[in-house]
Structure formats: structure tokens, C-alpha cells
Write a protein that holds these residues in place. Structure first.
Motif, mmCIF file in Angstrom:
data_model
loop_
_atom_site.group_PDB
_atom_site.id
_atom_site.type_symbol
_atom_site.label_atom_id
_atom_site.label_comp_id
_atom_site.label_asym_id
_atom_site.label_seq_id
_atom_site.Cartn_x
_atom_site.Cartn_y
_atom_site.Cartn_z
ATOM 1 N N GLY A 44 0.835 -1.194 0.000
ATOM 2 C CA GLY A 44 0.000 0.000 0.000
ATOM 3 C C GLY A 44 0.867 1.239 0.000
ATOM 4 N N ASP A 82 -1.170 -1.446 -4.404
ATOM 5 C CA ASP A 82 -2.562 -0.964 -4.375
ATOM 6 C C ASP A 82 -2.592 0.553 -4.577
ATOM 7 N N ASP A 85 -5.827 3.119 -4.604
ATOM 8 C CA ASP A 85 -6.546 3.494 -3.386
ATOM 9 C C ASP A 85 -6.612 5.011 -3.271
ATOM 10 N N LYS A 233 -13.113 1.166 -8.566
ATOM 11 C CA LYS A 233 -12.212 0.193 -7.956
ATOM 12 C C LYS A 233 -12.996 -0.509 -6.865
ATOM 13 N N GLN A 235 -13.627 -2.028 -2.967
ATOM 14 C CA GLN A 235 -13.236 -1.896 -1.560
ATOM 15 C C GLN A 235 -12.160 -2.938 -1.279
ATOM 16 N N TRP A 236 -11.269 -2.630 -0.348
ATOM 17 C CA TRP A 236 -10.013 -3.393 -0.322
ATOM 18 C C TRP A 236 -10.165 -4.882 -0.037
ATOM 19 N N LYS A 237 -11.106 -5.298 0.794
ATOM 20 C CA LYS A 237 -11.244 -6.738 1.031
ATOM 21 C C LYS A 237 -11.767 -7.435 -0.212
ATOM 22 N N ASP A 239 -11.311 -6.141 -3.119
ATOM 23 C CA ASP A 239 -10.212 -5.921 -4.059
ATOM 24 C C ASP A 239 -9.155 -7.019 -3.918
ATOM 25 N N TRP A 240 -8.851 -7.358 -2.673
ATOM 26 C CA TRP A 240 -7.875 -8.426 -2.407
ATOM 27 C C TRP A 240 -8.371 -9.733 -3.012
ATOM 28 N N ARG A 243 -8.261 -9.660 -6.819
ATOM 29 C CA ARG A 243 -6.898 -9.846 -7.324
ATOM 30 C C ARG A 243 -6.506 -11.328 -7.280
ATOM 31 N N SER A 261 -9.589 -10.546 7.597
ATOM 32 C CA SER A 261 -9.769 -10.034 6.238
ATOM 33 C C SER A 261 -9.447 -11.105 5.204
ATOM 34 N N SER A 265 -11.897 -12.569 2.324
ATOM 35 C CA SER A 265 -11.495 -12.547 0.917
ATOM 36 C C SER A 265 -11.523 -13.951 0.317
#
Length: 533
Positions: A44, A82, A85, A233, A235-237, A239-240, A243, A261, A265
Motif C-alpha cells: 500500500g 494498491d 486506493d 475500484k 473496496q479493499w477486502k 479488491d484483495w 486480485r 480479512s 477474501s
């Protein structure tokens, strides 16, 4: 890979081999459909690169190397940034904070470079810092940018799959959120075409067939936008998970705080029809006060700070050791890390192959012995040399080092030169102000005088071990057996100004017999050894 090497690897018990065996079981000894096993590390770039980030890459590399000893399946390592973000807050440890504050909410790759305008964005500047260090260490990796993957369309298939399963993924995420957050939460974060900010707004409508979502922009207008092409894009969870699914990641590490998390995911990946990667959770690093290290706060060591005092191999060792135990990551851990590394690298060539594979140096150097021409030299010894020589001139200290390592020069022994340079810097920054010399007691004076007489009679050519034995015998003549520890403590406190110190035989060989005799004579004369003669 020979059968003998494979057999040795299969018997190894170091943790990277234990992790690699998970991947052997996952693949069944065959290459996945994509043709390779994919290792990934995430980064990040909201703050300056720090040692924790490096730790993920070096540890993952160690597992990758172990896997390559156990399997012929090709491998790749992606270092994924990332960098799309939104900038949520201005980091404490960067310049031009007022400028950055004007770009809050925008993707990191759309925020100007606060450092020197050398790079097109804040994200690009921090990515460059990460890559420069990884390159300097010689990692084999492929850098990947989230911005590039989103905008190039390479994530489009995954995003459309996520849209088709929108309600199911939302159902996983919403129970983990507070009531107020649930009211506005969406796994898709649209990027406003008017402000350029990444928006945390509810999605009013989804259309999986059209591949679009509808949301309300900051000015209240309704906007319909494709989820593809970099218009949103995740949200990060999510997003993880996206990916992992899009890249078909086989292995990724993460900190202990991210276990929940990672579990979420993994559930999302299964909903999308994919298989979550194998994982390894490590303990977090702590700062001087025992608090969790934060990139944005900058309360830990930076890569540059560690390298001011120590070679990168010592940092790799610190990452290898006990990854599931919380450890302080501060300046005071550096000397021990260096000396432990030197000890391991010195042992490796003489170890049986099976035992060598469990030696940390094996994992740092991918099984290849390395000769630093530093046999018998320790960082602690060099710190004490800087102390008694009263100089911050590395070239002056080399005059002593040549005595201990005959024929060595900065040119033909660059690793020794690097150690000496780091020792001088560390001594000046952290040790010099803590030195506390004391005068010897009457009993200690007699023992010190005896030692001086003993050293005068020893030929300069004698070995460090011989000198060490003579120091020990001098102590035995004045201290009872149970007091011999006090004898060596006396030498440290009187001659070196420290409660602890190196093996005296090695130190005397390094500093020089006559120089140590003069040091003892000055102490017996009541001089302050904290000052140059």
C-alpha cells in the motif's frame, strides 16, 4: 535438480520448506493451467516504504526458493501495489502536507509527487522507492500496479464477475460492518468524473448484463458508469479477493492482524468460482515502545535507516527468524542481527548439506555459500574498535583491521569495508553517548598490571585464541573461579566503557597488543579513557 538435492530439501525443517510443501500438495506436482505457480506480495503506497513491506518480499522469496528445490513447476512473484486506493489522510512523514491535503480522496496515482516532482504521482514516487530497494537486494520479481490493471482492462473480466455476484458478496461483507457503515457500503467504489475522488457512496442500482452501476455523485446527480476500464475500484477486502481471483494467486503472506480479512477474501474468491491462495500469517513488528509499526506514522525503522548501519543480509536474517513471534524493530536490534548473520554464513560451508538447508544463511543466499572475507570479525568488535580508537574516520580504523585480516583492503574486501562504515556510523549515533568508563579497584589494578605484563611477552604473531587463553589465565591468578565473569566485566567497563564486550583475544589481536597495553597503562594512571590520548 538432482535427486540428492531433492532428498535434502524434502528432509529440511526450516519454515520456508514447510510452507513450500503446502504448494507442492496444492499443485500435485503439476503446473496450474496458467503454466506457473504465482507468489504475490501486496504493497500500500500511502506512506514511505518500510521494513515490514520488505519483510513480505524476502520471506515470500524464501518460500519460493524452497519450492523450487521441491518442484520443477515454474514460478513467478508479483509485487502488487494498491496504488489506486484513495488518499485517506496525509502521512506524518512526508513534505508538502498542505498540497497533499488538497488531493484527499483521489487515487494515489492521481495525487502529485510531494517529494520533488520527479515522478508523475505520489503513488509512483513511493512505488519507485520500493522498487529501488528490492532491486538493490537482487530480488527476482515483477512489479504490478493496480492502476495499470484497472485502467488497462485486465481486471474487467473479474469486475464483471464480481458484479454478477454483487448481492452475494455484499451479504458476506455487510455483517462485518457497523450499522452506519452498512447503510452506505458497496464493494464498488466509483471514481467521480467531476472531482476525481474515489467515492464511498451507496450503489443505487446494478445491471450485470450492461456491466454498469448507478450511484449518486458528490453534487447529488445520478451517474451510471461501467465497472470496467478503471471507472471504479473495489473496496479493499473485495479488491484483495478480486486480485486473487483474476491473477489466480497461489501463495500470499499477510500480517496477523489481517487474518479475518483474509478469511473474508477467501470466501469471496470461492463465490467468484476461484480457489483462494495458500497463506502464511506472520506476527507484527513493534516500535521502540512496543506499539505496532505504521507506514503513515513512520514510527518504525525505514529501509534507509537500517542500511545506514548494516548490510541488507542482516535485515533478511531478521525477517527469517521467528516470523510468528512479535519482535521489536528498532535500532538496538541491528548489531545482534549483523553478528548472527556473520555467524550463520561462516558455519554454512562446513555443514552437512541436510543441516545447511536449515541454516538461515542458506535461505538468504538461495543455498549458495558466500565468502565475505570476514571470518572472526564481529560488528560488536568493530564498535569497540571505534570506541577505543576515538575516530570516525573509517580509513584510520582500516589500519587496525588489516592487522586482524592480513592482506584485506577496502577494495578486495568490500563487505568488511561496509561493516566498518556501518560500525562507525552506529557508534557515533547510538553508542558514544552511552559509554561509561570507570577506574579499577585495587584488586582489579593488580590483575590489569599482570595482564599488561603478560601481553608484552606475547609475540605479535600469536593467534586470537592464544591471546584469549592468556587473558583468561591472567584473570585466574587474581580471581576465584566463580569470579572470572567479573574479570571480563572489569575489562569491558574499565577499558571499553561498557558492561558487555567482545572476546578479548580477538579484540586485542584487532586493536594491537601494544595499543591495549597502553590502554591498560592509562587506566592504571587514572586517565579518562573516554578521551583520546
Amino acid at each position: 535438480m538432482s535427486q540428492i538435492e531433492r532428498t535434502i530439501a524434502e528432509a529440511a525443517r526450516a519454515w520456508p520448506f514447510e510452507e513450500a510443501r503446502k504448494l507442492v500438495a496444492r499443485t500435485g506436482g503439476k503446473a496450474p493451467a496458467k503454466g506457473y505457480v504465482l507468489f504475490e506480495t501486496g504493497y500500500g503506497p500511502s506512506g514511505l516504504p518500510h521494513i515490514g513491506t520488505f519483510g513480505e518480499v524476502v520471506r515470500t522469496t524464501m518460500v519460493r526458493q524452497a519450492f523450487q528445490r521441491l518442484s520443477d513447476v515454474p514460478t513467478r512473484l508479483f509485487c502488487f501495489s494498491d496504488d489506486m486506493d484513495g488518499l485517506r489522510k496525509v502521512p506524518d512523514n512526508v513534505p508538502n502536507k498542505e498540497m497533499l491535503a488538497q488531493h484527499l480522496g483521489k487515487p494515489l496515482t492521481a495525487v502529485p509527487d510531494p517529494f520533488s516532482n520527479e515522478y508523475p504521482s505520489f503513488g509512483a514516487a513511493n512505488n519507485a522507492r520500493l522498487r529501488a530497494f528490492l532491486d538493490s537486494f537482487g530480488f527476482e520479481y515483477e512489479f504490478q500496479s493496480a492502476t495499470d490493471w484497472y485502467k488497462s482492462g485486465r481486471f474487467d473480466k473479474m469486475l464483471l464477475t464480481m458484479l454478477r455476484h454483487y448481492d452475494e458478496v455484499q451479504a458476506i461483507m455487510l455483517p462485518t460492518l457497523g450499522e452506519e457503515r452498512r447503510a452506505t457500503y458497496s464493494i464498488f467504489l466509483p471514481i467521480s468524473p467531476k472531482t476525481g475522488r474515489v467515492l464511498q457512496v451507496p450503489v443505487i442500482k446494478t445491471d450485470a448484463d450492461a456491466g454498469t452501476i448507478v450511484y449518486r455523485d458528490e453534487d447529488g446527480t445520478l451517474v451510471e458508469t461501467p465497472v470496467t476500464g478503471g471507472n471504479v475500484k473495489l473496496q479493499w477486502k473485495a479488491d484483495w479477493a478480486g486480485r486473487w481471483f483474476a491473477l489466480d494467486v497461489d501463495y500470499e503472506m499477510y500480517g496477523k492482524d489481517l487474518i479475518p480479512s483474509a478469511e473474508l477474501s477467501a470466501r469471496i474468491v470461492r463465490i467468484l468460482g476461484g480457489k483462494p491462495p495458500e497463506g502464511f500469517n506472520y506476527e507484527l513488528f513493534l516500535d521502540e515502545e512496543g506499539k505496532k509499526i505504521s507506514k503513515s506514522k513512520g514510527n518504525g525503522l525505514s529501509v534507509e535507516e537500517w542500511l545506514r548501519y548494516a548490510p541488507p543480509e542482516s535485515l533478511a536474517l531478521y525477517m527469517f527468524q521467528a516470523p510468528r513471534r512479535a519482535k521489536r524493530l528498532y535500532f538496538d536490534v541491528i548489531p545482534r542481527a549483523i553478528d548472527d548473520y556473520l555467524s550463520f554464513i561462516e558455519k554454512m560451508p562446513s555443514e552437512e548439506p541436510a543441516k545447511a538447508a536449515d541454516n538461515p544463511a542458506w535461505h538468504i543466499h538461495n543455498g549458495k555459500p558466500v565468502d565475505h572475507h570476514a571470518a572472526g570479525v564481529s560488528f560488536a568488535m568493530l564498535l569497540n574498535l571505534a570506541s577505543v580508537a576515538h575516530t570516525d574516520d573509517k580509513d584510520v580504523l582500516w589500519q587496525y583491521l588489516r592487522r586482524y585480516v592480513p592482506g584485506a583492503t577496502p577494495e578486495n574486501a568490500p563487505y568488511l569495508d561496509r561493516l566498518l562504515q556501518g560500525a562507525v556510523a552506529y557508534y557515533q549515533d547510538f553508542v558514544k553517548s552511552t559509554k561509561k568508563f570507570r577506574l579499577p579497584t585495587d584488586k582489579e589494578r593488580a590483575a590489569l598490571k599482570d595482564l599488561a605484563d603478560t601481553l608484552r611477552a606475547i609475540p605479535e604473531s600469536e593467534s586470537a585464541e592464544f591471546i584469549q587463553n592468556e587473558v583468561y589465565e591472567a584473570g585466574k591468578r587474581h580471581f576465584a573461579k566463580e569470579e572470572l565473569r567479573q574479570w571480563f566485566k572489569t575489562l569491558y567497563e574499565v577499558l571499553l566503557g561498557s558492561e558487555q564486550g567482545p572476546r578479548m583475544g580477538a579484540f586485542i589481536k584487532l586493536f594491537g597488543r601494544d595499543n591495549v597495553v597502553r590502554l591498560i597503562e592509562r587506566a592504571l594512571a587514572g586517565e579518562d579513557l573516554g578521551k583520546a590520548a
